[in-house]
Write a protein that holds these residues in place. Structure first.
Motif, PDB file in Angstrom:
ATOM      1  N   GLU A   4       0.814  -1.147  -0.121  1.00  0.00           N
ATOM      2  CA  GLU A   4       0.017   0.039   0.040  1.00  0.00           C
ATOM      3  C   GLU A   4       0.858   1.455  -0.158  1.00  0.00           C
ATOM      4  N   ALA A   5       1.845   1.112   0.843  1.00  0.00           N
ATOM      5  CA  ALA A   5       2.951   2.455   0.693  1.00  0.00           C
ATOM      6  C   ALA A   5       3.400   2.693  -0.538  1.00  0.00           C
ATOM      7  N   ARG A   6       3.889   1.503  -1.012  1.00  0.00           N
ATOM      8  CA  ARG A   6       4.775   1.496  -2.478  1.00  0.00           C
ATOM      9  C   ARG A   6       3.698   2.292  -3.426  1.00  0.00           C
ATOM     10  N   GLU A   7       2.225   1.695  -3.394  1.00  0.00           N
ATOM     11  CA  GLU A   7       1.297   2.072  -4.344  1.00  0.00           C
ATOM     12  C   GLU A   7       1.167   3.644  -4.224  1.00  0.00           C
ATOM     13  N   GLU A   8       0.988   4.257  -2.790  1.00  0.00           N
ATOM     14  CA  GLU A   8       0.914   5.584  -2.464  1.00  0.00           C
ATOM     15  C   GLU A   8       1.824   6.370  -3.072  1.00  0.00           C
ATOM     16  N   ARG A  11       1.701   6.740  -6.732  1.00  0.00           N
ATOM     17  CA  ARG A  11       0.659   7.695  -7.346  1.00  0.00           C
ATOM     18  C   ARG A  11       1.162   9.293  -6.983  1.00  0.00           C
ATOM     19  N   GLN A  12       1.580   9.531  -5.787  1.00  0.00           N
ATOM     20  CA  GLN A  12       2.202  10.747  -5.513  1.00  0.00           C
ATOM     21  C   GLN A  12       3.626  11.199  -6.443  1.00  0.00           C
ATOM     22  N   GLU A  13       4.173  10.357  -6.762  1.00  0.00           N
ATOM     23  CA  GLU A  13       5.392  10.744  -7.685  1.00  0.00           C
ATOM     24  C   GLU A  13       4.887  11.127  -8.928  1.00  0.00           C
ATOM     25  N   GLN A  14       3.746  10.287  -9.415  1.00  0.00           N
ATOM     26  CA  GLN A  14       3.196  10.581 -10.772  1.00  0.00           C
ATOM     27  C   GLN A  14       2.376  11.959 -10.727  1.00  0.00           C
ATOM     28  N   ALA A  29       1.590  18.308  -4.765  1.00  0.00           N
ATOM     29  CA  ALA A  29       2.148  16.919  -4.731  1.00  0.00           C
ATOM     30  C   ALA A  29       3.392  16.672  -4.017  1.00  0.00           C
ATOM     31  N   GLN A  30       4.157  17.895  -3.692  1.00  0.00           N
ATOM     32  CA  GLN A  30       5.374  17.656  -3.191  1.00  0.00           C
ATOM     33  C   GLN A  30       5.105  17.548  -1.512  1.00  0.00           C
ATOM     34  N   VAL A  31       4.103  18.228  -0.997  1.00  0.00           N
ATOM     35  CA  VAL A  31       3.996  18.301   0.375  1.00  0.00           C
ATOM     36  C   VAL A  31       3.238  16.940   0.664  1.00  0.00           C
ATOM     37  N   THR A  36       4.355  11.697   3.198  1.00  0.00           N
ATOM     38  CA  THR A  36       4.384  10.283   3.087  1.00  0.00           C
ATOM     39  C   THR A  36       5.857   9.895   3.580  1.00  0.00           C
ATOM     40  N   TRP A  37       6.878  10.334   2.875  1.00  0.00           N
ATOM     41  CA  TRP A  37       8.257   9.929   3.189  1.00  0.00           C
ATOM     42  C   TRP A  37       8.493  10.046   4.860  1.00  0.00           C
ATOM     43  N   GLY A  38       7.983  11.071   5.428  1.00  0.00           N
ATOM     44  CA  GLY A  38       8.070  11.443   6.840  1.00  0.00           C
ATOM     45  C   GLY A  38       7.449  10.279   7.644  1.00  0.00           C
ATOM     46  N   GLN A  39       6.339   9.884   7.263  1.00  0.00           N
ATOM     47  CA  GLN A  39       5.395   8.738   7.949  1.00  0.00           C
ATOM     48  C   GLN A  39       6.297   7.466   7.884  1.00  0.00           C
ATOM     49  N   LEU A  40       7.052   7.298   6.542  1.00  0.00           N
ATOM     50  CA  LEU A  40       7.791   5.946   6.613  1.00  0.00           C
ATOM     51  C   LEU A  40       9.319   6.366   7.329  1.00  0.00           C
ATOM     52  N   GLY A  41       9.288   7.289   7.929  1.00  0.00           N
ATOM     53  CA  GLY A  41      10.693   7.606   8.920  1.00  0.00           C
ATOM     54  C   GLY A  41      11.832   7.818   7.875  1.00  0.00           C
ATOM     55  N   GLN A  42      11.707   8.725   6.846  1.00  0.00           N
ATOM     56  CA  GLN A  42      12.318   9.046   5.909  1.00  0.00           C
ATOM     57  C   GLN A  42      12.426  10.600   5.759  1.00  0.00           C
ATOM     58  N   ALA A  43      12.803  11.204   6.752  1.00  0.00           N
ATOM     59  CA  ALA A  43      12.673  12.809   6.996  1.00  0.00           C
ATOM     60  C   ALA A  43      13.625  13.521   5.898  1.00  0.00           C
ATOM     61  N   ARG A  44      14.784  12.883   5.600  1.00  0.00           N
ATOM     62  CA  ARG A  44      15.651  13.315   4.974  1.00  0.00           C
ATOM     63  C   ARG A  44      15.162  13.537   3.486  1.00  0.00           C
TER      64      ARG A  44
END
Length: 107
Positions: A4-8, A11-14, A29-31, A36-44
């Protein structure tokens, strides 16, 4: 990462790829992708997205707009989570200078 996260993310990158450069649509779209990256622990990964979205929203909507302030707060949070407290503090200071006093408690 879940399917689900990969699909989201896909979609957002598209949506980001389809939006015009420097547009409010692109900033939205950037926000979304930054959150999403932040929720996945990827703040950078979210920092650059929030920086670009904040620049666009300040330019297009004004620095005191709710969208610009919220994006600035997202950026400050991502910087703090990325262990960059000095930069997070600098963003928060900039936000305090432009935030109407009725919204200052958000910063």
């Amino acid at each position: 990462m879940s399917v689900e996260a990969r699909e989201e993310l896909k979609r957002q990158e598209q949506a980001l790829a389809e939006a015009a450069e420097g547009s409010l649509e692109q900033a939205k779209a950037q926000v979304a992708l930054g959150i999403t990256w932040g929720q996945l622990g990827q703040a950078r990964r979210s920092v650059g997205l929030f920086e670009r979205a904040w620049t666009t929203r300040q330019k297009e909507l004004g620095p005191q707009s709710d969208e610009a302030i919220t994006t600035g707060l997202n950026l400050a949070t991502a910087l703090r989570l990325d262990k960059r407290p000095r930069e997070a503090f600098e963003v928060a200071e900039r936000l305090l200078k432009v935030t109407p006093s009725s919204h200052a408690e958000r910063v």
